[in-house]
Enzyme design. Structure first.
Site, short mmCIF file in Angstrom:
data_model
loop_
_atom_site.label_atom_id
_atom_site.label_comp_id
_atom_site.label_asym_id
_atom_site.label_seq_id
_atom_site.Cartn_x
_atom_site.Cartn_y
_atom_site.Cartn_z
N VAL A 114 1.33 -1.18 0.00
CA VAL A 114 -0.16 0.03 0.17
C VAL A 114 1.39 1.01 0.27
O VAL A 114 1.68 1.13 0.94
CB VAL A 114 -0.99 0.05 1.62
CG1 VAL A 114 -1.81 1.23 1.32
CG2 VAL A 114 -1.88 -1.54 1.43
N ASP A 115 0.83 2.06 -1.03
CA ASP A 115 1.12 3.13 -1.13
C ASP A 115 0.69 4.45 -1.78
O ASP A 115 0.35 4.92 -3.20
CB ASP A 115 3.02 2.83 -2.24
CG ASP A 115 3.94 3.96 -2.31
OD1 ASP A 115 3.65 4.85 -2.10
OD2 ASP A 115 4.70 4.10 -3.30
N SER A 116 0.78 5.04 -0.42
CA SER A 116 -0.22 6.19 -0.89
C SER A 116 0.53 7.25 -2.02
O SER A 116 0.22 8.23 -2.42
CB SER A 116 -1.06 7.30 0.29
OG SER A 116 0.39 8.35 1.11
N GLY A 117 1.85 6.94 -1.83
CA GLY A 117 2.88 8.65 -3.03
C GLY A 117 2.91 7.86 -4.12
O GLY A 117 3.53 8.80 -4.84
#
Length: 442
Positions: free
Chosen positions: A219-222
């Protein structure tokens, strides 16, 4: 009444590193200023060198106004040490009990588990021999001598440089020495007061299923797009759905090649089945990167207090450290390192502390390229669809190329890219230089 702030550099004195603010009577001379500094700090006026904007102020009979010192000025004072002072052996100075009595320190370590925990982080080799008094004494003395020799060398170097206080190059070297000391002190302070910043933070993974195949998703919001590796796309049976018109190059920390896009496939997260689009990209260390596009679409929330990825009706727990794929950890173990306190090594990217020799330090110059890019480099938006024929199946990159040198050089000069990137763009565009340019224009 002029008010000045003075930065004091006086190695070996209590005033070293202090900032002193003085309000001076009108008409004060440079000599008067030195007298005020001596009264406040006990630093002899004859040893003081005053600097304004990096230039020495030597005319002691001139008023402050005449030499350019105005209200609110910032001055530097460097105290020249007595030339005989460096010859004084460090051993003649009284040392704390902990330095003069290794056995007392050893007993303190044996009695105090908290001290043991701190020593385990700072000097694990010394902790390992705490039950052997003889080996402890030798190792402790060796470390003490090394510290004293380093301090003596530093004092000697500053003393030699101070012999010519008006030498700009010498003063610059003194400034570099002092700056490096402040950096080390800052590192030591963080090491002692905020050790959590040196602990490796493990990434956030969740269990998912894509087309019925279990996949651990990072999970990578960037990252702007949700990304899947070609191998994972093959395992999930969706490679046949990839639209190669969306091929291109992703740019971030290094570059990565985008093979295409799967516009629609089902992903199962925590019992809920959601339609999802995947950008298929080479050069990533993860099978599936769940990016911001899907996080926003499904109004997901990264809840670190609950340690879960929360949707409107479900909460999906993040995986425990033992369940996380090891490929990212292996990449971190090969990251470049910087020297930390007491021989430890600190990861240049992760900030994690390891014992000396605990990793193979990699030169930063070897980190260029797609494999060196961390997952966040995927945040580069995927290029728009190419306007003509689909890209061929991914040919292996090569420095030697059958494409005209003129086309390669044209792309390199227009977009400032490396030769290999220009060749890859031409391969994607089947040799058409205009279509290759559209790859970089995105």
């Amino acid at each position: 009444m002029p008010r000045v702030t003075i930065s004091i550099t006086a190695p070996g004195t209590p005033s070293d590193g202090e900032l002193l603010t003085l309000e001076l009577p009108p008409g004060s001379t440079v000599k008067d200023l030195k007298g005020f500094i001596e009264a406040e700090t006990n630093l002899p006026a004859a040893s003081q060198g005053i600097y304004l904007n990096g230039q020495p102020v030597s005319q002691e009979t001139q008023t402050l106004e005449n030499v350019g010192i105005r209200d609110g000025e910032m001055l530097a004072v460097i105290v020249r040490q007595n030339r005989q002072q460096p010859q004084q052996p460090a051993a003649s100075r009284p040392a704390p009990v902990g330095q003069s009595d290794p056995e007392a320190v050893r007993q303190q370590v044996l009695r105090n588990p908290q001290v043991q925990a701190e020593l385990r982080q700072r000097d694990p080799e010394l902790l390992a021999i705490m039950n052997d008094a003889d080996r402890w004494r030798e190792a402790f003395a060796s470390r003490q001598n090394s510290a004293q020799n380093a301090e003596r060398e530093r004092q000697n170097q500053i003393a030699l440089l101070n012999e010519d206080p008006f030498n700009v190059e010498a003063q610059r070297k003194i400034e570099d020495i002092i700056r490096q000391e402040r950096v080390v002190e800052n590192l030591e302070k963080a090491y002692n007061e905020n050790p959590e910043v040196f602990v490796r933070v493990h990434m956030l993974y969740i269990n998912t299923e894509v087309n019925g195949v279990p996949v651990k998703a990072f999970v990578d919001s960037g990252a702007q797009a949700t990304i899947m590796s070609p191998d994972c796309a093959e395992r999930c049976g969706i490679m046949r759905l990839m639209d190669t018109r969306y091929a291109g190059m992703a740019r971030g920390v290094g570059t990565a090649r985008i093979l295409g896009r799967v516009h629609h496939a089902e992903i199962k997260i925590g019992g809920a089945v959601m339609p999802c689009a995947f950008t298929v990209m080479e050069g990533k260390d993860v099978d599936l990167l769940f990016g911001l596009d899907m996080l926003k679409r499904y109004k997901a929330k990264i809840d670190l207090e609950k340690n879960a990825l929360c949707f409107e009706s479900i909460e999906v727990p993040f995986l425990h450290e033992s369940e996380i794929p090891r490929n990212l950890d292996e990449a971190e173990m090969n990251e470049p390192t910087v020297a930390g306190p007491n021989g430890t090594e600190i990861g240049a990217r992760s900030g994690a502390v390891r014992p000396a020799g605990g990793s193979a330090a990699v030169e930063p110059s070897t980190q260029a390229g797609p494999s060196a890019a961390g997952p966040s480099s995927a945040s580069t938006p995927a290029p728009a669809p190419a306007q003509t024929a689909p890209a061929p199946s991914a040919p292996g990159p090569s420095t030697a190329s059958s494409f005209p040198e003129e086309h390669i050089n044209q792309l390199m000069s227009m977009f400032g890219v490396a030769r290999q990137e220009a060749i890859q763009a031409l391969e994607i565009a089947s040799g058409n230089v205009d279509e290759a340019a559209s790859v970089f224009l995105g």
